[in-house]
Design a protein around this motif. Sequence first.
Motif, short mmCIF file in Angstrom:
data_model
loop_
_atom_site.label_atom_id
_atom_site.label_comp_id
_atom_site.label_asym_id
_atom_site.label_seq_id
_atom_site.Cartn_x
_atom_site.Cartn_y
_atom_site.Cartn_z
N PRO A 1 23.47 -120.47 93.91
CA PRO A 1 23.55 -119.58 94.87
C PRO A 1 22.30 -118.97 95.29
CG PRO A 1 24.09 -118.42 93.10
CD PRO A 1 24.11 -119.92 92.79
N ARG A 2 22.00 -118.33 96.41
CA ARG A 2 20.95 -117.60 96.88
C ARG A 2 20.22 -116.43 95.98
NH1 ARG A 2 22.68 -116.77 103.22
NH2 ARG A 2 22.88 -118.88 103.87
N SER A 3 21.17 -115.95 95.32
CA SER A 3 20.85 -114.80 94.43
C SER A 3 21.54 -115.23 92.89
CB SER A 3 21.39 -113.63 94.82
OG SER A 3 20.66 -113.22 96.02
N LEU A 4 20.80 -114.95 91.94
CA LEU A 4 21.15 -115.27 90.50
C LEU A 4 21.03 -114.13 89.61
CD1 LEU A 4 19.35 -118.58 90.46
CD2 LEU A 4 22.00 -118.59 90.18
N THR A 5 21.71 -113.89 88.68
CA THR A 5 21.48 -113.07 87.66
C THR A 5 20.46 -113.38 86.55
OG1 THR A 5 23.29 -113.53 86.23
CG2 THR A 5 23.76 -111.84 87.94
N LEU A 6 19.96 -112.65 85.81
CA LEU A 6 19.16 -113.23 84.78
C LEU A 6 20.08 -113.81 83.70
CD1 LEU A 6 16.29 -113.00 84.09
CD2 LEU A 6 16.62 -111.06 82.48
N THR A 7 21.31 -113.72 83.67
CA THR A 7 22.17 -114.44 82.60
C THR A 7 22.21 -115.72 83.04
OG1 THR A 7 23.20 -112.37 81.88
CG2 THR A 7 24.43 -114.47 81.51
N ASP A 8 22.50 -116.07 84.50
CA ASP A 8 22.50 -117.21 85.19
C ASP A 8 21.26 -118.05 84.89
OD1 ASP A 8 25.00 -116.66 86.32
OD2 ASP A 8 23.95 -115.65 88.11
N VAL A 9 20.27 -117.38 84.83
CA VAL A 9 18.91 -118.14 84.98
C VAL A 9 18.60 -118.57 83.47
CG1 VAL A 9 16.15 -117.89 84.72
CG2 VAL A 9 17.81 -116.73 86.71
N ALA A 10 19.19 -117.95 82.42
CA ALA A 10 19.13 -118.37 80.99
C ALA A 10 19.82 -119.65 80.66
CB ALA A 10 19.50 -117.10 80.24
N THR A 11 20.73 -120.00 81.67
CA THR A 11 21.65 -121.24 81.46
C THR A 11 20.83 -122.56 81.96
OG1 THR A 11 22.72 -120.99 83.68
CG2 THR A 11 23.57 -119.92 81.55
N LEU A 12 19.75 -122.15 82.80
CA LEU A 12 19.00 -123.33 83.41
C LEU A 12 17.94 -123.76 82.71
CD1 LEU A 12 18.90 -121.54 87.00
CD2 LEU A 12 20.68 -123.40 86.20
#
Length: 313
Positions: free
Chosen positions: A181-192
Amino acid sequence: MEIKQLQHFSRIAEIGNLTRAASVLGLTQAALSRQVAQLEAELGTELFRRNGRGLVLTDAGQRLLDHVPLILRQIALAERAVRGSVGPVQGALVLGLPPSLARTVVVPLIDAFREHLPEVTLRTVDGLSAHLVELVGTGKLDCSVVYNQPPSDVAELRLLADEELYLVSGPLIEHAGKALPRSLTLTDVATLPLVTAGTTNAVHAALATAMAALGLKPQVAHEIENLTAILDLVRKGYGCAVIPLSGVHPCIGDPKLRLHRIRKPLLRCSLSVATPVRALNDSLIGQGTSLVRDVVRQQLVQFHADVEKAIDA
């Protein structure tokens, strides 16, 4: 020792070849060789030795070279102090920039110096922030813009701005089976999977610290210091990259890169200007850094507007 001798010695060490150095300096090889011989005789030691490719510094030569930038800078400071405020500021200002800013603000800076300080020559050097602070402290740089640096004994640090961090992804990266998505949480970023500049990089340190506060860790797929190479790996799907606003701005319009906000929490890096200790009375450094601050701030405001528009498009 004469000033010219030290300047020429430094240029020879930089080029590593007497013939090419003489050409650059506008001297004959014989004249430059005599200067080196005179300097070595005065110091009582060899400064260079020959190898198959040219000249390399001896240990004594390296020790002298370490002192030359500071010596030349002190001489320049003294000359400007003697002139005082008579006439326009003039000279050469050597500015350090982190890679993301080096890609985006050099042309606006040169334009601004040409308009406002036309008798000042601006030279830029890019590198990691911690190293740039060291170079300011040793006199090899007059000032530098740096990310997230702690207080230093060798340089004055003055806050310039906070720069937002964004995520850049390639066309193959998905989250939960869907396009990011256009906006991500830091938790989302930690999975990438992430392509980073390494643990010594100030931006990576800011990311890791913010994640640690949430009990998370970055999933580092590749480490490489060069920003251009990082983006090349992102384009090929090797991972995503968290980079500052100034590094994101040139990615606008690239069909192989997608830009994303990071929210909850918003990630920022502090930008500061590093100057030598007790350089505040130097007109060149004072006026030069003031102009640098103005230009960088203006560019960041424009970059933010452009990036946000690109994400929402």
